[in-house]
Write a protein that holds these residues in place. Structure first.
Motif, PDB file in Angstrom:
ATOM      1  N   LYS A  21       0.751  -1.057  -0.155  1.00 19.62           N
ATOM      2  CA  LYS A  21       0.180  -0.011  -0.090  1.00 19.62           C
ATOM      3  C   LYS A  21       0.837   1.363   0.046  1.00 19.62           C
ATOM      4  O   LYS A  21       0.318   2.528   0.471  1.00 19.62           O
ATOM      5  CB  LYS A  21      -0.877   0.115   1.340  1.00 19.62           C
ATOM      6  CG  LYS A  21      -1.974  -1.175   1.119  1.00 19.62           C
ATOM      7  CD  LYS A  21      -2.777  -1.226   0.131  1.00 19.62           C
ATOM      8  CE  LYS A  21      -3.772  -2.390   0.059  1.00 19.62           C
ATOM      9  NZ  LYS A  21      -4.521  -2.625  -1.068  1.00 19.62           N
ATOM     10  N   LYS A  51       2.335   4.409  -2.089  1.00 25.00           N
ATOM     11  CA  LYS A  51       1.866   5.102  -3.090  1.00 25.00           C
ATOM     12  C   LYS A  51       2.577   5.434  -4.273  1.00 25.00           C
ATOM     13  O   LYS A  51       3.926   5.893  -4.113  1.00 25.00           O
ATOM     14  CB  LYS A  51       1.614   6.667  -2.521  1.00 25.00           C
ATOM     15  CG  LYS A  51       0.756   7.687  -3.421  1.00 25.00           C
ATOM     16  CD  LYS A  51       0.314   8.812  -2.731  1.00 25.00           C
ATOM     17  CE  LYS A  51      -0.526   9.554  -3.619  1.00 25.00           C
ATOM     18  NZ  LYS A  51      -0.939  10.955  -2.971  1.00 25.00           N
ATOM     19  N   PRO A  81      -3.275   1.168  -8.678  1.00 24.55           N
ATOM     20  CA  PRO A  81      -4.422   1.751  -8.176  1.00 24.55           C
ATOM     21  C   PRO A  81      -5.365   2.297  -9.193  1.00 24.55           C
ATOM     22  O   PRO A  81      -5.323   2.531 -10.395  1.00 24.55           O
ATOM     23  CB  PRO A  81      -3.921   2.970  -7.214  1.00 24.55           C
ATOM     24  CG  PRO A  81      -2.352   3.228  -7.773  1.00 24.55           C
ATOM     25  CD  PRO A  81      -2.122   1.684  -8.386  1.00 24.55           C
ATOM     26  N   LYS A  82      -6.611   2.930  -8.922  1.00 23.25           N
ATOM     27  CA  LYS A  82      -7.286   3.656 -10.041  1.00 23.25           C
ATOM     28  C   LYS A  82      -6.774   5.065 -10.379  1.00 23.25           C
ATOM     29  O   LYS A  82      -7.048   5.268 -11.570  1.00 23.25           O
ATOM     30  CB  LYS A  82      -8.840   3.664  -9.526  1.00 23.25           C
ATOM     31  CG  LYS A  82      -9.582   2.287  -9.292  1.00 23.25           C
ATOM     32  CD  LYS A  82     -10.738   2.467  -8.882  1.00 23.25           C
ATOM     33  CE  LYS A  82     -11.466   0.957  -8.697  1.00 23.25           C
ATOM     34  NZ  LYS A  82     -12.863   1.027  -8.135  1.00 23.25           N
TER      35      LYS A  82
END
Length: 448
Positions: free
Chosen positions: A194, A196, A216-217
């Motif tokens: 997780k 970034k 991620p989206k």
């Protein structure tokens, strides 16, 4: 002595200024009869003349004793003009034809359709382009069809060079708070933890598809550049062809996958990137609580350390650049200090002048009951510098112990990462055995 040679018409073209001319060659006969030696000499000369033309392909061979043979040779009617101006004009014409073909092929569907249909196609195409540009500006990863959106860049693009140059410097990495990771496996480790992801730079779509389930989206800028550019910026001999730029994770936002052991590592002045990476990899494998790096260690986010650690940076809290005066504040109050030391020398406690190792005794690593301790801190020194005096002072103040790994005769010591793994997994084994016995006793008590 008459020697007859066949008439040979050679299929050969000589290029002149503005035309191509077909011509033939006929071998002559020698007529010297009196002097035999002279005849042989002329025969050699004529054979050499004939040999100079043997590399060309004959169109027809006329033999002298075949009088009825019909000669049917084609003549070149057209003259091919090789004027460079004409060639240039023809090239310009072909370029114009190709341009018109591409334009017509793009608008062919619209031109052959009714005006309303063609207008609708153009509007849909314009709408898709606007939507794509909007998605790129918003850093969206997937479009409406769940396809990954990326921007294709050319060679020597300024955005890529300015981005990667900064991440090659330790000072710029600390200032920007970003870290460069190479290879899709390390990128997956960061995404699973997780962390970034800010930028993704790749050359092959296959590598991008490997990351699809973990991406991620939103929030990622994805660029496609030629492999030569990635190879130029890579630190390895054979580049995997993909870069990932993360926000540097801190010790507070690391995601753990399981409950850690009550074990800390202190890295004392380790300067070799491969050794530090091996220690971090062993720390993750054994289940360390955290790793503390003293000031003077190699940069923990160095690309060589990241590669050798194999994703440990994203799964382990790491505190770096700690002064020895601040080291006790990062430790638990009830922790027990151990030093991985290859030296088996023990100081004479009666001699006050001999204080090189302080009051720190030495034991084999398997001679300590680690499972009876509430918390453990293991100090690991570098191979070049060894254990510092600060480590001995800290261990002496906490009534610590030096641990030694017995080796065969002729072997001085082990690699730092290997020594850390040997001692750490002995600690893990003892804790697991103790927990397994306690669990078994609990189950037997419930059964009775």
């Amino acid at each position: 002595m008459d020697i007859f040679w066949p008439m040979i018409f050679w299929q050969h073209a000589a290029i002149c200024h503005k035309s191509i001319i077909l011509f033939g060659y006929k071998c002559c006969r020698s007529v010297e009869k009196e002097n035999i030696f002279g005849v042989r000499q002329q025969l050699v000369i004529t054979s050499r003349q004939y040999g100079r033309w043997m590399h060309r392909n004959p169109g027809k061979v006329l033999l002298p004793f075949e009088e009825t043979s019909k000669v049917d040779l084609k003549k070149e009617k057209k003259i091919i003009d090789l004027d460079p101006e004409i060639l240039y004009k023809s090239k310009v014409k072909t370029d114009k034809v190709t341009e018109t073909k591409t334009v017509t092929s793009e608008d062919n569907s619209a031109s052959t359709l009714p005006p309303e249909k063609s207008k609708q196609i153009k509007s849909n195409r314009k709408e898709k382009l606007q939507k794509r540009n909007f998605y790129l500006s918003q850093k969206k990863v997937f479009d409406d069809n769940h396809d990954i959106i990326y921007e294709k860049l050319g060679e020597n693009d300024g955005r890529i060079s300015s981005l990667l140059v900064k991440l090659k410097s330790k000072k710029e990495r600390l200032r920007s708070g970003q870290t460069l990771v190479e290879g899709w496996r390390l990128i997956v480790d960061g995404l699973e933890a997780k962390c970034k992801l800010k930028y993704l730079i790749f050359s092959k779509v296959e590598d991008l598809n490997n990351l699809r389930p973990f991406l991620p989206k939103t929030g990622v800028s994805i660029y496609k550049i030629p492999y030569k550019q990635i190879e130029m910026w890579s630190d390895v001999e054979t580049s995997p062809g993909i870069f990932g730029i993360f926000e540097t994770p801190t010790a507070e936002n690391i995601r753990r996958f399981s409950k850690p052991l009550p074990l800390n590592f202190i890295c004392d002045n380790i300067r070799v990137p491969g050794n530090l990476g091996a220690i971090l990899r062993a720390a993750v494998g054994v289940g360390c609580d955290k790793v503390l790096l003293s000031k003077g260690c190699v940069d923990v986010w160095d690309p060589k350390v990241i590669r050798s650690a194999a994703g440990a940076h994203f799964r382990l809290p790491i505190h770096h650049s700690i002064e020895w005066s601040d080291m006790p504040s990062h430790l638990e109050e009830d922790t027990s200090i151990f030093i991985a030391d290859s030296n088996t020398k023990v100081d004479n406690l009666d001699d006050e002048s001999d204080t090189e190792y302080g009051n720190v005794p030495v034991l084999p690593y398997y001679g300590v009951e680690f499972s009876s301790l509430s918390h453990i801190t293991l100090i690991l020194g570098g191979e070049t510098e060894g254990i510092s005096e600060n480590s001995y002072e800290l261990a002496s103040s906490k009534h610590g112990v030096r641990l030694n790994i017995p080796l065969q005769k002729g072997v001085d010591s082990l690699n730092t990462g290997m020594a850390a793994a040997v001692i750490a997994f002995e600690i893990r084994k003892q804790f697991i055995q103790t927990w397994a016995k306690a669990k078994l006793q609990k189950q037997m008590g419930l059964a009775t």
